[in-house]
Design a protein around this motif. Structure first.
Motif, PDB file in Angstrom:
ATOM      1  N   LEU A   1      93.092  35.204 105.495  1.00 48.36           N
ATOM      2  CA  LEU A   1      93.806  34.560 104.392  1.00 48.36           C
ATOM      3  C   LEU A   1      92.799  33.940 103.419  1.00 48.36           C
ATOM      4  CD1 LEU A   1      96.504  33.572 103.154  1.00 48.36           C
ATOM      5  CD2 LEU A   1      96.310  31.548 104.642  1.00 48.36           C
ATOM      6  N   CYS A   2      92.981  34.230 102.141  1.00 45.63           N
ATOM      7  CA  CYS A   2      92.073  33.696 101.121  1.00 45.63           C
ATOM      8  C   CYS A   2      92.847  33.515  99.833  1.00 45.63           C
ATOM      9  CB  CYS A   2      90.896  34.653 100.910  1.00 45.63           C
ATOM     10  SG  CYS A   2      89.600  33.968  99.845  1.00 45.63           S
ATOM     11  N   ASN A   3      92.421  32.571  99.006  1.00 49.80           N
ATOM     12  CA  ASN A   3      93.055  32.372  97.697  1.00 49.80           C
ATOM     13  C   ASN A   3      92.457  33.296  96.645  1.00 49.80           C
ATOM     14  OD1 ASN A   3      90.648  30.877  97.961  1.00 49.80           O
ATOM     15  ND2 ASN A   3      91.198  29.576  96.232  1.00 49.80           N
ATOM     16  N   GLN A   4      91.460  34.102  97.016  1.00 50.49           N
ATOM     17  CA  GLN A   4      90.837  35.049  96.083  1.00 50.49           C
ATOM     18  C   GLN A   4      90.945  36.479  96.638  1.00 50.49           C
ATOM     19  OE1 GLN A   4      87.382  31.944  94.486  1.00 50.49           O
ATOM     20  NE2 GLN A   4      86.771  33.994  95.095  1.00 50.49           N
ATOM     21  N   THR A   5      90.659  37.445  95.774  1.00 55.56           N
ATOM     22  CA  THR A   5      90.615  38.863  96.193  1.00 55.56           C
ATOM     23  C   THR A   5      89.398  39.508  95.522  1.00 55.56           C
ATOM     24  OG1 THR A   5      92.196  39.311  94.426  1.00 55.56           O
ATOM     25  CG2 THR A   5      93.071  39.313  96.665  1.00 55.56           C
TER      26      THR A   5
ATOM     27  N   HIS B   1      84.123  42.837  96.085  1.00 53.29           N
ATOM     28  CA  HIS B   1      83.117  43.262  97.053  1.00 53.29           C
ATOM     29  C   HIS B   1      83.464  42.841  98.475  1.00 53.29           C
ATOM     30  CE1 HIS B   1      82.346  39.075  96.614  1.00 53.29           C
ATOM     31  NE2 HIS B   1      81.548  39.107  97.666  1.00 53.29           N
ATOM     32  N   CYS B   2      84.624  42.208  98.704  1.00 56.31           N
ATOM     33  CA  CYS B   2      84.911  41.513  99.972  1.00 56.31           C
ATOM     34  C   CYS B   2      84.855  42.466 101.170  1.00 56.31           C
ATOM     35  CB  CYS B   2      86.285  40.863  99.892  1.00 56.31           C
ATOM     36  SG  CYS B   2      86.683  39.912 101.359  1.00 56.31           S
ATOM     37  N   HIS B   3      84.000  42.160 102.145  1.00 57.68           N
ATOM     38  CA  HIS B   3      83.899  43.035 103.322  1.00 57.68           C
ATOM     39  C   HIS B   3      84.970  42.690 104.359  1.00 57.68           C
ATOM     40  CE1 HIS B   3      81.616  39.633 105.092  1.00 57.68           C
ATOM     41  NE2 HIS B   3      82.019  40.137 106.244  1.00 57.68           N
ATOM     42  N   VAL B   4      85.706  41.611 104.117  1.00 59.37           N
ATOM     43  CA  VAL B   4      86.759  41.189 105.046  1.00 59.37           C
ATOM     44  C   VAL B   4      88.122  41.736 104.600  1.00 59.37           C
ATOM     45  CG1 VAL B   4      87.877  39.130 106.034  1.00 59.37           C
ATOM     46  CG2 VAL B   4      85.436  39.111 105.585  1.00 59.37           C
ATOM     47  N   ASP B   5      88.211  42.195 103.350  1.00 59.96           N
ATOM     48  CA  ASP B   5      89.485  42.635 102.787  1.00 59.96           C
ATOM     49  C   ASP B   5      90.478  41.470 102.764  1.00 59.96           C
ATOM     50  OD1 ASP B   5      91.067  44.478 101.584  1.00 59.96           O
ATOM     51  OD2 ASP B   5      91.750  45.441 103.417  1.00 59.96           O
ATOM     52  N   ALA B   6      89.956  40.295 102.445  1.00 61.20           N
ATOM     53  CA  ALA B   6      90.770  39.076 102.481  1.00 61.20           C
ATOM     54  C   ALA B   6      91.616  38.936 101.221  1.00 61.20           C
ATOM     55  CB  ALA B   6      89.849  37.863 102.623  1.00 61.20           C
TER      56      ALA B   6
END
Ligand code: SF4
Ligand code: SF4
Length: 347
Positions: free
Chosen positions: A60-64, A67-72
């Motif tokens: 869970l993240c407030n951003q997208t 480059h995110c390697h977590v696919d958050a």
């Protein structure tokens, strides 16, 4: 190659697909990581102890970020339960692991984040919060900076550029402005100020498919620009190489840059970095309590090679001597000056 297979919404199949892509036909002409070790007369990677327990409390993240390697992102539901958080504190209590490193997603959005910090603080462990900065000024979280300061938590914060356009291109519209607001709040509390004891580390990663520049030189530029433009100070800068995993892998495939980027990583292999890659002294735990060599292996669903793979069963003697599970993504940690959660490996 079906690009849709590597889009958002990570599943086990998705992770396996990523691992297959990294091992597969598109890069069949490139060596495997273990072959590169052999060519340089280096042994297979083995752990050398556990200095850091890095826990990923969820996606869970407030951003997208692109480059995110977590696919958050805000729509993710994976989140560490209280039961697993308690198992982590139990492991910290039992074992002499000096550092708890908390990541996500935006780890502060996990309902057990404050419990983990309070308990680890009571155990007198070093605590790191891998923070995206904008969460510190989001509604419902504005008391977080004071909480972090009260518990002596080190803040390791992403800021991929001191220029607004570059930062927002990678992390989303308005992220830079809110990051500056958060950094000012942290500075007011003493973070980044000499002798306050509250460490503030900024993290740079390239916007595109290139290796980071010299960490020392970039730190000088960050220090100068952030001070003169925004009156912001910090303790140190870490440069991190983007590993070809999840959204960054997806982006490389969509733009036709995957093979070129992998070739760049392989050609930049630096054997001097190998003894110092972070998996040798870090153990990673996912939101369900499973053990991995690092956060990247976690995203690729490559578990530790030991029989016991759960936080409840963590046995430092066995796990501290394990063989590390490697793949072509490991070239990302060993290219150029090397890359780790502690920044460049070589200066
Ligand atoms: S890179 Fe960090 S801030 Fe961005 S979406 Fe991923 S977890 Fe969130
Ligand atoms: S990706 Fe890096 S940290 Fe993870 S196992 Fe490979 S070399 Fe180690």
């Amino acid at each position: 190659m079906q690009l849709s297979l590597v889009r958002r919404q990570s599943t086990l199949a998705h992770a396996q697909t990523q691992h297959e892509i990294l091992q597969g036909d598109l890069v069949a002409n490139l060596p495997h990581f273990d072959e590169a070790l052999q060519q340089h007369h280096l042994p297979l990677l083995h752990a050398a102890g556990i200095d850091v327990l890095q826990i990923n409390v969820g996606k869970l993240c407030n951003q997208t970020c692109t480059h995110c390697h977590v696919d958050a992102g805000p729509d993710r539901r994976e989140s560490m339960s209280r039961e697993i958080a308690e198992a982590i504190i139990s492991a910290l209590t039992r074992l002499e692991i000096p550092t708890l490193d908390i990541t996500g997603g935006a780890p502060e959005m996990n309902p057990n984040f404050r419990y983990l910090v309070e308990q680890a603080h009571a155990l007198e462990r070093r605590i790191i919060d891998r923070c995206n900065l904008t969460i510190l000024v989001a509604n419902g979280y504005r008391d977080l900076p004071q909480f972090l300061a009260d518990h002596g938590v080190e803040v390791v914060a992403s800021l991929p550029c001191y220029l607004e356009d570059n930062c927002d291109r990678q992390r989303g519209d308005g992220v830079f402005r809110r990051s500056v607001e958060a950094l000012r709040l942290l500075n007011e509390l003493g973070y980044g100020q000499a002798d306050s004891g509250l460490r503030l580390t900024l993290v740079y990663n390239p916007v595109g498919p290139s290796l980071p520049p010299s960490q020392a030189e970039l730190e000088v530029a960050y220090r100068r620009e952030l001070k003169s433009r925004y009156d912001i100070v910090f303790n140190q800068l870490h440069t991190i190489t983007n590993l070809p995993i999840s959204r960054f892998l997806d982006d490389l495939l969509q733009t036709g840059k995957y093979e070129t980027y992998m070739r760049k990583l392989v050609d930049s292999f630096n054997p001097q970095t190998v003894p110092h890659v972070m998996c040798r002294t870090t153990l990673s735990v996912d939101w369900l309590g499973n053990l991995y060599d690092c956060d990247f292996n976690q995203m690729l669903e490559l578990p530790v090679t030991t029989k016991r793979r759960r936080i409840e069963d963590l046995d430092c003697d066995t796990i501290a001597q394990r063989t590390i599970a490697t793949g072509r993504h490991c070239f990302g940690c060993t290219a150029g000056n090397g890359s780790s959660c502690q920044g460049a490996i070589l200066s």
